[in-house]
Design a protein around this motif. Structure first.
Motif, PDB file in Angstrom:
ATOM      1  N   ALA A 107       0.831  -1.211   0.000  1.00  0.00           N
ATOM      2  CA  ALA A 107       0.000   0.000   0.000  1.00  0.00           C
ATOM      3  C   ALA A 107       0.863   1.258   0.000  1.00  0.00           C
ATOM      4  CB  ALA A 107      -0.922  -0.004   1.211  1.00  0.00           C
ATOM      5  N   ALA A 108       1.978   1.236   0.739  1.00  0.00           N
ATOM      6  CA  ALA A 108       2.868   2.397   0.761  1.00  0.00           C
ATOM      7  C   ALA A 108       3.491   2.627  -0.616  1.00  0.00           C
ATOM      8  CB  ALA A 108       3.953   2.192   1.817  1.00  0.00           C
ATOM      9  N   LEU A 109       3.925   1.551  -1.274  1.00  0.00           N
ATOM     10  CA  LEU A 109       4.521   1.685  -2.604  1.00  0.00           C
ATOM     11  C   LEU A 109       3.489   2.169  -3.623  1.00  0.00           C
ATOM     12  CD1 LEU A 109       6.777  -1.510  -2.705  1.00  0.00           C
ATOM     13  CD2 LEU A 109       7.490   0.860  -2.347  1.00  0.00           C
ATOM     14  N   LEU A 110       2.244   1.712  -3.485  1.00  0.00           N
ATOM     15  CA  LEU A 110       1.201   2.175  -4.401  1.00  0.00           C
ATOM     16  C   LEU A 110       0.887   3.653  -4.188  1.00  0.00           C
ATOM     17  CD1 LEU A 110      -1.201  -0.912  -4.341  1.00  0.00           C
ATOM     18  CD2 LEU A 110      -0.024   0.012  -6.356  1.00  0.00           C
ATOM     19  N   THR A 111       0.978   4.135  -2.944  1.00  0.00           N
ATOM     20  CA  THR A 111       0.775   5.565  -2.690  1.00  0.00           C
ATOM     21  C   THR A 111       1.871   6.387  -3.356  1.00  0.00           C
ATOM     22  OG1 THR A 111      -0.305   5.100  -0.581  1.00  0.00           O
ATOM     23  CG2 THR A 111       0.547   7.321  -0.897  1.00  0.00           C
ATOM     24  N   ILE A 112       3.102   5.889  -3.285  1.00  0.00           N
ATOM     25  CA  ILE A 112       4.201   6.565  -3.976  1.00  0.00           C
ATOM     26  C   ILE A 112       3.960   6.551  -5.487  1.00  0.00           C
ATOM     27  CG2 ILE A 112       6.668   6.403  -4.509  1.00  0.00           C
ATOM     28  CD1 ILE A 112       7.077   5.370  -1.628  1.00  0.00           C
ATOM     29  N   ALA A 113       3.449   5.422  -5.998  1.00  0.00           N
ATOM     30  CA  ALA A 113       3.161   5.328  -7.433  1.00  0.00           C
ATOM     31  C   ALA A 113       2.063   6.308  -7.850  1.00  0.00           C
ATOM     32  CB  ALA A 113       2.747   3.901  -7.793  1.00  0.00           C
ATOM     33  N   THR A 114       1.112   6.561  -6.948  1.00  0.00           N
ATOM     34  CA  THR A 114       0.031   7.511  -7.258  1.00  0.00           C
ATOM     35  C   THR A 114       0.595   8.895  -7.561  1.00  0.00           C
ATOM     36  OG1 THR A 114      -1.403   6.303  -5.733  1.00  0.00           O
ATOM     37  CG2 THR A 114      -2.148   8.471  -6.413  1.00  0.00           C
ATOM     38  N   ALA A 115       1.681   9.246  -6.894  1.00  0.00           N
ATOM     39  CA  ALA A 115       2.291  10.565  -7.113  1.00  0.00           C
ATOM     40  C   ALA A 115       2.795  10.732  -8.538  1.00  0.00           C
ATOM     41  CB  ALA A 115       3.440  10.777  -6.124  1.00  0.00           C
ATOM     42  N   PHE A 116       3.019   9.613  -9.245  1.00  0.00           N
ATOM     43  CA  PHE A 116       3.548   9.679 -10.608  1.00  0.00           C
ATOM     44  C   PHE A 116       2.496   9.315 -11.658  1.00  0.00           C
ATOM     45  CE2 PHE A 116       7.096   8.789  -7.758  1.00  0.00           C
ATOM     46  CZ  PHE A 116       8.005   9.775  -8.129  1.00  0.00           C
ATOM     47  N   ALA A 117       1.219   9.179 -11.251  1.00  0.00           N
ATOM     48  CA  ALA A 117       0.163   8.799 -12.194  1.00  0.00           C
ATOM     49  C   ALA A 117       0.024   9.858 -13.283  1.00  0.00           C
ATOM     50  CB  ALA A 117      -1.157   8.627 -11.455  1.00  0.00           C
ATOM     51  N   PRO A 118       0.157   9.485 -14.561  1.00  0.00           N
ATOM     52  CA  PRO A 118       0.125  10.490 -15.633  1.00  0.00           C
ATOM     53  C   PRO A 118      -1.277  10.952 -15.995  1.00  0.00           C
ATOM     54  CG  PRO A 118       0.450   8.300 -16.559  1.00  0.00           C
ATOM     55  CD  PRO A 118       0.462   8.132 -15.067  1.00  0.00           C
ATOM     56  N   ASN A 119      -2.307  10.181 -15.630  1.00  0.00           N
ATOM     57  CA  ASN A 119      -3.668  10.575 -15.980  1.00  0.00           C
ATOM     58  C   ASN A 119      -4.635  10.116 -14.894  1.00  0.00           C
ATOM     59  OD1 ASN A 119      -4.691   7.773 -16.720  1.00  0.00           O
ATOM     60  ND2 ASN A 119      -3.042   7.998 -18.232  1.00  0.00           N
ATOM     61  N   TRP A 120      -5.860  10.605 -15.005  1.00  0.00           N
ATOM     62  CA  TRP A 120      -6.872  10.374 -13.967  1.00  0.00           C
ATOM     63  C   TRP A 120      -7.260   8.904 -13.850  1.00  0.00           C
ATOM     64  CZ3 TRP A 120      -8.657  11.864  -9.678  1.00  0.00           C
ATOM     65  CH2 TRP A 120      -9.950  11.550  -9.251  1.00  0.00           C
ATOM     66  N   HIS A 121      -7.431   8.236 -14.976  1.00  0.00           N
ATOM     67  CA  HIS A 121      -7.891   6.855 -14.931  1.00  0.00           C
ATOM     68  C   HIS A 121      -6.855   5.933 -14.297  1.00  0.00           C
ATOM     69  CE1 HIS A 121     -10.572   8.558 -18.096  1.00  0.00           C
ATOM     70  NE2 HIS A 121     -11.467   7.835 -17.438  1.00  0.00           N
ATOM     71  N   LEU A 122      -5.596   6.163 -14.580  1.00  0.00           N
ATOM     72  CA  LEU A 122      -4.563   5.341 -13.965  1.00  0.00           C
ATOM     73  C   LEU A 122      -4.487   5.616 -12.460  1.00  0.00           C
ATOM     74  CD1 LEU A 122      -2.369   3.256 -14.257  1.00  0.00           C
ATOM     75  CD2 LEU A 122      -0.743   5.077 -14.823  1.00  0.00           C
ATOM     76  N   LEU A 123      -4.697   6.866 -12.083  1.00  0.00           N
ATOM     77  CA  LEU A 123      -4.719   7.195 -10.653  1.00  0.00           C
ATOM     78  C   LEU A 123      -5.834   6.419  -9.948  1.00  0.00           C
ATOM     79  CD1 LEU A 123      -4.239  10.666  -9.052  1.00  0.00           C
ATOM     80  CD2 LEU A 123      -6.160   9.250  -8.332  1.00  0.00           C
ATOM     81  N   LEU A 124      -7.001   6.329 -10.577  1.00  0.00           N
ATOM     82  CA  LEU A 124      -8.116   5.587  -9.974  1.00  0.00           C
ATOM     83  C   LEU A 124      -7.799   4.092  -9.882  1.00  0.00           C
ATOM     84  CD1 LEU A 124     -11.298   7.226 -11.552  1.00  0.00           C
ATOM     85  CD2 LEU A 124     -10.264   7.657  -9.314  1.00  0.00           C
ATOM     86  N   VAL A 125      -7.152   3.559 -10.901  1.00  0.00           N
ATOM     87  CA  VAL A 125      -6.778   2.140 -10.875  1.00  0.00           C
ATOM     88  C   VAL A 125      -5.823   1.872  -9.715  1.00  0.00           C
ATOM     89  CG1 VAL A 125      -5.512   0.328 -12.101  1.00  0.00           C
ATOM     90  CG2 VAL A 125      -7.174   1.737 -13.329  1.00  0.00           C
ATOM     91  N   ILE A 126      -4.846   2.744  -9.531  1.00  0.00           N
ATOM     92  CA  ILE A 126      -3.881   2.563  -8.438  1.00  0.00           C
ATOM     93  C   ILE A 126      -4.574   2.642  -7.085  1.00  0.00           C
ATOM     94  CG2 ILE A 126      -1.829   3.519  -7.306  1.00  0.00           C
ATOM     95  CD1 ILE A 126      -0.919   4.510 -10.067  1.00  0.00           C
ATOM     96  N   ARG A 127      -5.502   3.605  -6.948  1.00  0.00           N
ATOM     97  CA  ARG A 127      -6.217   3.747  -5.677  1.00  0.00           C
ATOM     98  C   ARG A 127      -7.112   2.542  -5.402  1.00  0.00           C
ATOM     99  NH1 ARG A 127      -5.170   6.484  -1.400  1.00  0.00           N
ATOM    100  NH2 ARG A 127      -7.397   6.728  -0.987  1.00  0.00           N
ATOM    101  N   ALA A 128      -7.725   1.976  -6.441  1.00  0.00           N
ATOM    102  CA  ALA A 128      -8.527   0.770  -6.254  1.00  0.00           C
ATOM    103  C   ALA A 128      -7.650  -0.401  -5.809  1.00  0.00           C
ATOM    104  CB  ALA A 128      -9.268   0.418  -7.545  1.00  0.00           C
ATOM    105  N   LEU A 129      -6.490  -0.549  -6.456  1.00  0.00           N
ATOM    106  CA  LEU A 129      -5.547  -1.600  -6.049  1.00  0.00           C
ATOM    107  C   LEU A 129      -5.087  -1.397  -4.617  1.00  0.00           C
ATOM    108  CD1 LEU A 129      -3.337  -1.923  -9.267  1.00  0.00           C
ATOM    109  CD2 LEU A 129      -4.951  -3.609  -8.363  1.00  0.00           C
ATOM    110  N   GLN A 130      -4.912  -0.145  -4.226  1.00  0.00           N
ATOM    111  CA  GLN A 130      -4.487   0.145  -2.864  1.00  0.00           C
ATOM    112  C   GLN A 130      -5.534  -0.329  -1.855  1.00  0.00           C
ATOM    113  OE1 GLN A 130      -3.799   4.300  -2.053  1.00  0.00           O
ATOM    114  NE2 GLN A 130      -2.316   3.837  -0.463  1.00  0.00           N
TER     115      GLN A 130
END
Length: 416
Positions: A107-130
């Motif tokens: 979950a911590a690594l996915l939060t760091i990955a969220t900071a680099f999300a290039p678009n909205w949909h990928l950000l939502l995918v990362i948050r769902a995975l989190q």
């Protein structure tokens, strides 16, 4: 031989006639376990709620509506509720400690990955995975405590864990807002993820290995279904699940819609002033620890009933027009809620017979479903009849929770 760096001394455990070896209060292992579970609660809830103050920023940066921006939080909590049920089954084969460690680091690594999300949909995918990944912590943490901690000190340790969740929920909101104001939302999420990763490493280093957990290799769906069915048919446990649903639903409803009332005349609070309201979570931290300690000393059901009554009193206080009284009401509500939650979650571990992880998962499922459904339903009451209707709605839920606690107390005593 345990693979963990922690080798427990004989003096740090106590054995029951059933050959259970518990971590006893006052020992180093007990203190390490308490601190480790505090860190797990802190990390879980700071990572989960860190995006809440960023919703307006997301709306502007990604050109999405406010409702769409809220998906960055609601997707995480929704998938978390689903994952909690599955996590109990997975932990039976993988182990409590291993699953919690993987979840916190992931979950911590996915939060760091969220900071680099290039678009909205990928950000939502990362948050769902989190949300899915974080499901490996809440229910399993409760099961670990119920299995490994001496019952005489379980309330205190459970209180510290819930205090960690309160501190994390507050920190995730407040720190992210501060970091975003001085930097931007991407560095803010990166820093929150880094803090969560440090907490995960501390958790892994501190948590003693399981001594009473029996690994169940393979996956047998019938075993898990029978375990959940058994807990649902238990005399007292379903009433504790109802308390989780109703108490969390009332708590979230007040927090969701108090802001709408306070930004409007005659109060006119700005966003910074509203954000400071989250600091009342500090009262929840103290209430969780004190509630657990009092439960161990004077009776868990007595403290549970007091906590629910306190939550109702805080909700009623928000009916007054005075801003200081409204804030006092939110403080009282927060104190009562976290006291109730720490006691009720500990009682689930005490009253569950076997497969404690499954019992904990049902409690946490009810907890998050109550947050989602009742928190949304409160908006209908607010839109139709205003704040008075919201408070009546929450008081009705808390009255049902109080009755459920009385029934659980009676049935638990009769079963014992």
């Amino acid at each position: 031989m345990p693979t963990s760096a922690h080798v427990l001394k004989t003096s740090e455990i106590s054995a029951t006639p059933g050959q259970k070896h518990y971590l006893t209060r006052g020992t180093g292992a007990y203190r390490r376990a308490s601190l480790a579970l505090f860190l797990s609660g802190f990390s879980t809830f700071s990572l989960l709620y860190c995006v809440q103050p960023l919703l307006p920023i997301f709306s502007q940066e990604f050109s999405v509506s406010p409702a769409e921006s809220s998906l960055s939080l609601s997707l995480s909590t929704g998938f978390l509720a689903l994952a909690i049920v599955c996590a109990a089954a997975v932990s039976e084969g993988l182990g409590r400690r291993s699953l919690m460690s993987i979840s916190l680091v992931g979950a911590a690594l996915l939060t760091i990955a969220t900071a680099f999300a290039p678009n909205w949909h990928l950000l939502l995918v990362i948050r769902a995975l989190q949300g899915l990944v974080l499901g490996g912590v809440p229910a399993v943490a409760m099961a670990y405590l119920a299995e490994e901690i001496d019952p005489r000190g379980l309330g205190t340790t459970m209180g510290l864990y819930v205090a960690g969740t309160a501190f994390g929920g507050m920190s995730g909101r407040v720190l992210t807002g501060i970091f975003a104001e001085y930097f931007s939302w991407r560095p803010a999420l990166f820093l929150i993820g880094a803090i969560g990763l440090a907490a995960a490493i501390g958790f892994i280093a501190l948590l003693p290995p399981s001594r009473n957990f029996v690994r169940r290799p393979g996956f047998d769906p019938r075993f898990h279904l029978n375990a959940w069915r058994g807990h649902l048919s238990s005399p007292a446990l379903p009433f504790l699940f109802a308390i989780a649903f109703l108490a969390m639903g009332s708590f979230v409803t007040i927090y969701n819609y108090a802001g709408f009332r306070l930004v409007a005349p005659p109060y006119g609070l700005n966003q910074t002033e509203l954000g400071l309201i989250f600091t009342v979570y500090l009262f929840g931290i103290g209430a969780s620890s004190i509630g657990g300690l009092l439960g161990d000393r004077i009776g868990h059901f007595s403290v549970l009933l007091f906590g629910l009554a306190l939550t109702a009193a805080g909700s009623a206080l928000t009916l007054f027009a005075s801003l200081p009284v409204i804030i006092l009401g939110i403080i009282v509500l927060t104190t009562g809620f976290f006291m109730s939650h720490s006691i009720a979650s500990g009682l689930v571990g005490r009253l569950a017979h076997g497969t404690k992880g499954h019992a904990s998962s049902l409690y946490m499922l009810a907890y998050y479903v109550g947050s989602s459904l009742m928190g949304s339903a409160g908006g209908w009451f607010f839109a139709v009849e205003g704040w008075t209707a919201v408070v009546i709605f929450t008081l009705a839920m808390l009255a049902l929770a109080f009755v459920s606690a009385c029934l659980a107390k009676h049935l638990a005593r009769r079963t014992a």
